[in-house]
Design an enzyme around this catalytic site. Structure first.
Site, PDB file in Angstrom:
ATOM      1  N   ALA A  74       0.852  -1.196   0.000  1.00 60.67           N
ATOM      2  CA  ALA A  74       0.000   0.000   0.000  1.00 60.67           C
ATOM      3  C   ALA A  74       0.882   1.237   0.000  1.00 60.67           C
ATOM      4  O   ALA A  74       2.074   1.167   0.270  1.00 60.67           O
ATOM      5  CB  ALA A  74      -0.878  -0.016   1.235  1.00 60.67           C
ATOM      6  N   GLY A 120      -0.327  -5.279  -0.052  1.00 58.17           N
ATOM      7  CA  GLY A 120      -1.391  -5.230  -1.059  1.00 58.17           C
ATOM      8  C   GLY A 120      -0.990  -5.862  -2.373  1.00 58.17           C
ATOM      9  O   GLY A 120      -1.851  -6.341  -3.127  1.00 58.17           O
ATOM     10  N   GLU A 123      -1.597  -9.450  -1.759  1.00 51.81           N
ATOM     11  CA  GLU A 123      -3.047  -9.654  -1.659  1.00 51.81           C
ATOM     12  C   GLU A 123      -3.682  -9.650  -3.051  1.00 51.81           C
ATOM     13  O   GLU A 123      -4.595 -10.430  -3.324  1.00 51.81           O
ATOM     14  CB  GLU A 123      -3.674  -8.576  -0.760  1.00 51.81           C
ATOM     15  CG  GLU A 123      -3.257  -8.756   0.697  1.00 51.81           C
ATOM     16  CD  GLU A 123      -3.753  -7.651   1.601  1.00 51.81           C
ATOM     17  OE1 GLU A 123      -3.348  -6.490   1.373  1.00 51.81           O
ATOM     18  OE2 GLU A 123      -4.533  -7.933   2.520  1.00 51.81           O
ATOM     19  N   GLU A 145       2.433  -6.211   7.152  1.00 58.50           N
ATOM     20  CA  GLU A 145       1.626  -5.190   7.842  1.00 58.50           C
ATOM     21  C   GLU A 145       1.844  -5.150   9.350  1.00 58.50           C
ATOM     22  O   GLU A 145       1.817  -4.076   9.950  1.00 58.50           O
ATOM     23  CB  GLU A 145       0.137  -5.396   7.548  1.00 58.50           C
ATOM     24  CG  GLU A 145      -0.283  -5.022   6.128  1.00 58.50           C
ATOM     25  CD  GLU A 145       0.021  -6.088   5.081  1.00 58.50           C
ATOM     26  OE1 GLU A 145       0.656  -7.106   5.424  1.00 58.50           O
ATOM     27  OE2 GLU A 145      -0.392  -5.909   3.924  1.00 58.50           O
TER      28      GLU A 145
END
Ligand code: NAI
Length: 722
Positions: A74, A120, A123, A145
């Site tokens: 992210a 991300g 993901e 994270e």
């Protein structure tokens, strides 16, 4: 292969159509790495719409245009704009939807992963129909994270366990650690591993095969130990796995890091109530965690470290670092061998000198052992190991020094010896070469007294063990040339270190703030506190080990010597404890001679407290209980006050550097952000009040640093509020 570029309207990606396969190449032109920032997300959304409508396209490939990065995660800057938990929950929901669209897209998408595929990025890859990793050391996959006090917020807590199984997923999510391509293949995180040169072609081929129905979509979860798979395959088995994970996490984090426990909750919800409920819980917890102090501090450290990476160490942008291709290391002892190791790992040629061949041989053996460990753990390949070994050669004279760009000395901590090696080395060094000292206590200006060219002299203070400790303090004395600073800072970064530039002074920064803290722990012992109580109180505060254990680790002799030098320079407030001196004079050096405050077995493994130490402490005071609060107040406040003084004295350039130095050099609890961030959290007025209360009890030890008194009166803080 023929591919036609269409619709150039995207800003962060390219869309090429190769027959019936769309190739989406992410390559953010405005950033060195791809992150899922606003622009990328917008482009993704548009590309999805386009692919839904483009019926000639039957499959798609997601690949990166950057050489070492697939998607790094992210955009963390975005997290700073989040106003509250609801806002953060919405951000997570948005990420989940985006990733969900990737999964349910009309056409199958193959992720072609070359380089870092994190957060991300992973993901997104997990939502693809098939994953291929390039077989390269740069390919790493992970969900980091928790290292920011958060949990994966775009479906990672749900899709990773469904892909690699519960045990392997917990291992990755709870630690935030990366896996390399080969491991990813073993655990079923990717379906295939190929040479980077054919990654794109294979991906296109697989995409087409999946569209044709001649190849199945990824099934995941093929790997993993059979035992683990059997255990997690049933609800009672999974209950055991979850229970154990919670226990281990609580032990490891001392209850100080809420994110890993939250991740377990989100994963468990997904198992019990299904994907939708799991995603909802993931987003809710992501929102909650984003508002925690822990997350704010870890994100601060992330930005502070990133900021330092860009920092050249000098203010003038015209000053450029010189190349460092070859170095010479003086002293093949503990530190010299450590420095040599990290240098060859960075590809530098090293000439290693010690007084006799036995010592050189021992040093070379120590280098080899650490390199071997990397090989055994598969962090390096056999080829890299061989390449690294040939970079180092040993010597007992100064041969091979003339063409070294940098000489780092790590001889005994004795000014006469250091002066002598400076004089000898300068005679044989090249004209532009730099001389750096790894001294831990001697001011660089004093070393410079023996130098014929003090402008080329600087301090490079590594921490032990060098290959593990992330910090490098670069110490500048008044006469150091800016070009020398820039060169050493750039080289320190090349060695993988987080580098802070500090000014010359006793103990520099890290050891200076450590000293009153260690002294105070010793004074508690003088008064009758118990060793294990002192250590426990500070581990609970968040240090990796307590101060008494730390002294045993560093060496009671080394700590004693450094403590005396710093006390001589600063006087009463740095006066060492009597306990340490008496324990040392009894011949206890700590772990290295397996005799310290603690007992050690024959392998040097720490056992319990050695109660006989108490008898060595003068006065034979009866041991009594101290509250953890009292122990923490006395030790930690002494460290905070000294950090403020070091800033005031101009030893560190900024509170940021001080926070980084304390966290990465001496293990100040990261979730408190560092001493300056912690003082901001307490409030400077409160810090002064507490110091004054302590100073009333222990006159002269806790006089608040003038900067603190001034700041308290003006209502200031060290860092701007988040
Ligand atoms: P060590 O005793 O393990 O190694 C020193 C080595 O220097 C010995 O092998 C010795 O034979 C060699 N040596 C002495 N005179 C020499 C000369 N004239 N030419 C070539 N080699 C010579 O000591 P250690 O722990 O490696 O410390 C070295 C330096 O690093 C010291 O200045 C120390 O303060 C500093 N330092 C130590 C840290 C630690 O945790 N041990 C941490 C940071 C800095």
């Amino acid at each position: 292969m023929t591919a036609t570029a269409v619709r150039p309207a995207f800003t962060t990606l390219r869309l090429d159509i190769d027959g019936d396969v769309a190739i989406v190449t992410i390559d953010d032109p405005n950033a060195p790495v791809n992150t899922l920032n606003r622009a990328v997300i917008e482009d993704f959304t548009r590309v999805f719409e386009l692919l839904e409508g483009e019926t000639a396209v039957r499959a798609a490939v997601l690949i990166s245009g950057k050489p070492d990065i697939f998607i790094a995660g992210a955009d963390i800057e975005q997290f700073l704009e989040l106003k509250d938990a609801k806002d953060a929950e919405a951000l997570s929901r948005h990420g989940q939807e985006l990733v969900g669209r990737l999964e349910t897209l009309r056409v199958p998408v193959v992720a072609a992963i070359n380089g870092a595929c994190l957060g991300g990025g992973l993901e997104s890859a997990l939502a693809c129909a098939y994953r291929i990793a390039a077989d390269s050391p740069k390919t790493v996959l992970g969900l980091p994270e928790v290292q920011l006090g958060l949990i994966p917020g775009a479906g990672g807590t749900q899709r990773l366990p469904r892909t690699v199984g519960l045990t392997a997923a917990l291992d990755m999510i709870l630690t935030g650690k990366n896996v390399r391509a080969k491991k990813a293949l073993q655990i079923g995180l990717v379906d295939e591993m190929v040479h980077p040169a054919i990654l794109r072609d294979v991906a296109v081929k697989r995409a087409r095969e999946i569209a044709d129905g001649t190849r199945a979509r990824s099934e995941g979860h093929k790997g993993g130990a059979i035992g683990a798979r059997a255990l997690e395959g049933t609800p009672p088995g999974r209950a055991i796995v979850f229970h154990q994970a919670r226990q281990r996490t609580k032990e490891k984090t001392n209850g100080q890091y809420p994110a890993p426990l939250a991740a377990i909750d989100a994963i468990e919800t997904g198992y019990h109530k299904g994907m939708e409920a799991g995603l909802a819980e993931e987003a809710r917890l992501f929102g909650e965690l984003s508002q925690t102090e822990v997350s704010r501090q870890l994100i601060f450290l992330f930005f502070a470290t990133t900021g330092l990476k860009k920092d050249t160490g000098v203010s003038d942008p015209a000053v450029k670092a010189l190349p460092v291709r070859k170095i010479a290391v003086l002293g093949a002892g503990f530190m010299g061998a450590g420095i040599t190791t990290v240098a060859v790992q960075a590809g530098t040629v090293v000439r290693l000198k010690d007084a006799d061949t036995t010592r050189v041989a021992n040093g070379l053996r120590a280098v080899r052992e650490v390199l071997k460990e990397s090989l055994t753990k598969r962090r390096t390949t056999r080829q890299q190991f061989d390449d690294q070994l040939v970079l180092v050669s040993g010597t007992t004279d100064y041969s091979g020094f003339r063409d070294a760009d940098l000489v780092i000395e790590a001889v005994f901590e004795d000014i006469t010896v250091k002066h002598q090696v400076i004089r000898e080395t300068e005679k044989v060094m090249g004209e532009n070469a730099i001389f750096a000292s790894n001294t831990s206590t001697i001011p660089i200006a004093r070393l410079a007294q023996a130098s014929a060219r003090p402008d080329r002299l600087i301090g490079m203070h590594f921490f032990s063990p060098v290959h593990k400790m992330p910090l490098l303090e670069v110490i500048v004395h008044e006469g150091t040339a800016p070009e020398v600073i820039a060169t050493v800072v750039a080289y320190g970064k090349k060695l993988g270190k987080t580098v802070i530039v500090v000014n010359d002074g006793p103990g520099f920064f890290a050891n200076r703030i450590l000293t009153p803290y260690i002294n105070e722990a010793g004074k508690l012992l003088d008064e009758g506190a118990k060793i294990e109580q002192i250590d426990r109180a500070l581990v609970e505060f968040g240090f990796p080990v307590g101060p008494i254990t730390l002294v045993d680790e560093v060496g009671i002799d080394v700590a004693g010597k450094a403590g005396n030098i710093i006390a001589d320079a600063f006087g009463e407030r740095m006066r060492p404890s009597v306990s340490l001196a008496h324990v040392l004079s009894s011949g206890r050096f700590g772990r290295k001679n397996r005799k310290g405050f603690y007992k050690y077995d024959e392998n040097g493994k720490k056992q319990g407290v050695d109660a006989s130490v108490y008898e060595l402490i003068p006065g034979a005071v009866a041991r009594r209980d101290y509250t953890a609060d009292e122990i923490r107040e006395r030790t930690v406040m002494a460290m905070l006050n000294e950090a403020a003084r070091a800033l005031e004295d101009g030893i560190i350039r900024s509170p940021r550097d001080g926070d980084i130095g304390a966290v990465f050099g001496i293990g100040f609890p990261p979730f408190r952000g560092g001493p300056f961030r912690y003082m901001d959290t307490l409030g400077i007025g409160e810090v002064v009040r507490r110091l004054e209360a302590l100073n009333a009890r222990f006159p002269g030890r806790y006089e608040p640093a003038p900067i603190l008194t001034r700041m308290a009166a003006a209502g200031e803080r060290f860092h701007p509020a988040d």
